[in-house]
Design a protein around this motif. Sequence first.
Motif, PDB file in Angstrom:
ATOM      1  N   THR A 120       0.679  -0.952   0.146  1.00  0.00           N
ATOM      2  CA  THR A 120       0.100   0.108  -0.111  1.00  0.00           C
ATOM      3  C   THR A 120       1.124   0.978  -0.005  1.00  0.00           C
ATOM      4  N   LEU A 121       2.030   1.257   0.477  1.00  0.00           N
ATOM      5  CA  LEU A 121       2.553   2.189   0.936  1.00  0.00           C
ATOM      6  C   LEU A 121       3.774   2.762  -0.390  1.00  0.00           C
ATOM      7  N   LEU A 122       3.407   1.270  -0.966  1.00  0.00           N
ATOM      8  CA  LEU A 122       4.659   1.951  -2.662  1.00  0.00           C
ATOM      9  C   LEU A 122       3.789   2.489  -3.636  1.00  0.00           C
ATOM     10  N   SER A 123       2.377   1.738  -3.355  1.00  0.00           N
ATOM     11  CA  SER A 123       1.731   2.251  -4.232  1.00  0.00           C
ATOM     12  C   SER A 123       0.999   3.796  -3.784  1.00  0.00           C
ATOM     13  N   GLU A 124       1.082   3.868  -3.213  1.00  0.00           N
ATOM     14  CA  GLU A 124       1.088   5.447  -3.228  1.00  0.00           C
ATOM     15  C   GLU A 124       2.098   6.437  -2.821  1.00  0.00           C
ATOM     16  N   SER A 125       3.570   5.054  -2.359  1.00  0.00           N
ATOM     17  CA  SER A 125       4.879   6.302  -3.382  1.00  0.00           C
ATOM     18  C   SER A 125       4.991   6.264  -4.445  1.00  0.00           C
ATOM     19  N   GLY A 126       3.955   6.010  -5.515  1.00  0.00           N
ATOM     20  CA  GLY A 126       3.625   5.501  -7.089  1.00  0.00           C
ATOM     21  C   GLY A 126       4.703   4.433  -7.183  1.00  0.00           C
ATOM     22  N   LEU A 127       5.514   3.628  -6.809  1.00  0.00           N
ATOM     23  CA  LEU A 127       6.251   2.484  -7.135  1.00  0.00           C
ATOM     24  C   LEU A 127       5.527   1.386  -7.317  1.00  0.00           C
ATOM     25  N   LEU A 128       3.942   1.481  -7.879  1.00  0.00           N
ATOM     26  CA  LEU A 128       3.998  -0.040  -8.208  1.00  0.00           C
ATOM     27  C   LEU A 128       3.481  -0.303  -9.843  1.00  0.00           C
ATOM     28  N   GLY A 129       3.218   1.392 -10.007  1.00  0.00           N
ATOM     29  CA  GLY A 129       2.962   1.027 -12.025  1.00  0.00           C
ATOM     30  C   GLY A 129       4.490   1.510 -12.604  1.00  0.00           C
ATOM     31  N   ARG A 138      14.045  -7.806   0.873  1.00  0.00           N
ATOM     32  CA  ARG A 138      12.731  -8.506   1.497  1.00  0.00           C
ATOM     33  C   ARG A 138      12.778  -9.057  -0.142  1.00  0.00           C
ATOM     34  N   LEU A 139      12.587 -10.814  -0.384  1.00  0.00           N
ATOM     35  CA  LEU A 139      12.467 -10.825  -1.429  1.00  0.00           C
ATOM     36  C   LEU A 139      10.856 -10.313  -1.956  1.00  0.00           C
ATOM     37  N   THR A 140       9.823 -11.143  -0.946  1.00  0.00           N
ATOM     38  CA  THR A 140       8.684 -10.993  -0.565  1.00  0.00           C
ATOM     39  C   THR A 140       8.764  -9.547  -1.507  1.00  0.00           C
ATOM     40  N   VAL A 141       8.572  -8.544  -1.154  1.00  0.00           N
ATOM     41  CA  VAL A 141       8.138  -7.424  -1.911  1.00  0.00           C
ATOM     42  C   VAL A 141       9.053  -7.201  -2.493  1.00  0.00           C
ATOM     43  N   GLY A 142      10.568  -7.442  -3.422  1.00  0.00           N
ATOM     44  CA  GLY A 142      10.601  -7.269  -4.711  1.00  0.00           C
ATOM     45  C   GLY A 142      10.187  -8.460  -5.512  1.00  0.00           C
ATOM     46  N   LEU A 143      10.180  -9.738  -5.226  1.00  0.00           N
ATOM     47  CA  LEU A 143       9.161 -10.201  -6.391  1.00  0.00           C
ATOM     48  C   LEU A 143       7.895  -9.812  -6.814  1.00  0.00           C
ATOM     49  N   GLY A 144       7.338  -9.409  -5.506  1.00  0.00           N
ATOM     50  CA  GLY A 144       5.870  -8.691  -5.490  1.00  0.00           C
ATOM     51  C   GLY A 144       5.407  -8.252  -6.111  1.00  0.00           C
ATOM     52  N   VAL A 145       6.292  -7.045  -6.138  1.00  0.00           N
ATOM     53  CA  VAL A 145       6.357  -5.789  -7.142  1.00  0.00           C
ATOM     54  C   VAL A 145       6.322  -6.405  -8.958  1.00  0.00           C
TER      55      VAL A 145
END
Length: 390
Positions: free
Chosen positions: A52-61, A89-96
Amino acid sequence: MSDRAPQPVERRLPTEESRQLVALVRDIVSKEIAPRAAEEEEAGVFPREVFTLLSESGLLGLPYGSDHGGGDQPYEVYLQVLEELAAARLTVGLGVSVHSLACHALAGYGTDEQRAAHLPAMLSGGLLGAYCLSEPASGSDAASLRTKAVRDGDDWVITGTKAWITHGGVADFCTVLARTGVEGARGITAFLVPGDAEGLNAALPEKKMGMKGSPTAQLHFDGVRVGDDRRIGEEGQGFAIALSALDSGRLGIAACAIGVAQAALDEAVRYATDRRQFGRPIADFQGLRFMLADMATQIEAGRALYLEAARLRDAGEPFSRQAAMAKLFCTDAAMRVATDAVQVLGGYGYTLDFPVERLMREAKVLQIVEGTNQIQRMVIARHLAGPETR
């Protein structure tokens, strides 16, 4: 363990905006991801609030257009962001990476109306995606998938089971490949399915040796109904769409692998310069120094390979062969580097008190996902010698 921090990787970034972007990522990593990574991975905690934080920070797209909420960043920059996230954390990197893969079909093959209706929420609206291609009986042979989508008036009814789905059970939307026609690759079509669609159910998450915080589960489609306005591309175009997505996705896995390898090397160097035996740091011993040098060289070579493939993609040039090479080399390198890092730490490396044992377990899956490394060798060989004769 020493408090000495490893030096950040020097990045070749094309613009001041991209340099600020990586600085933002490193700040989020240091404050929100790295401090809890080991504890949450051991407990199997999925960090939805981080996404959610990554999305709010513009990092999911990041690699998609700003007209629909994306970051307008070249793949060269996006992949370096993935590397930073995966190192923490690979869970986050791979998740993105998986989320970006799930957005690829709609962004690249959807109509203007479809993109306007769905992409803003997918890219910057807090949603999280899953990519549904593999099945229990069709992994590497994806063209033999059995999940069916049958036309019913203006709707499609999807029935079947998808397997090994990252974010299975927690995704807000799924890009689903289903059979709508003849056997083989020509009978497959892509669909955008809401994560809460009636008839869509997730099995219990798989019990994995690594990435315990990332839910991987089968998804059961029991007569899931979606409108034709959620069909992506033409009927029968789905397999070509899937292959296009996988070329880009393999670069994401390569970048994640180098992130894991860099984290393992940083831990090995930190330990080797602090640990003393026979009156001096063990980093003074030639055998270990050479091991560290080899680890660093593999990382730099892998990083150069994935970045060159990304530049080809950014230039609109063919990059499928280079993507397969990057995925193959980087993930094999991550496995070697993580294994060597455990060896550098000796007995401590085999304990949960140090992160290298987790990095070694996580590196293994990267040789499997997005096409096993045996499949990558087949892809590369086809580019060199043509298709296999039968």
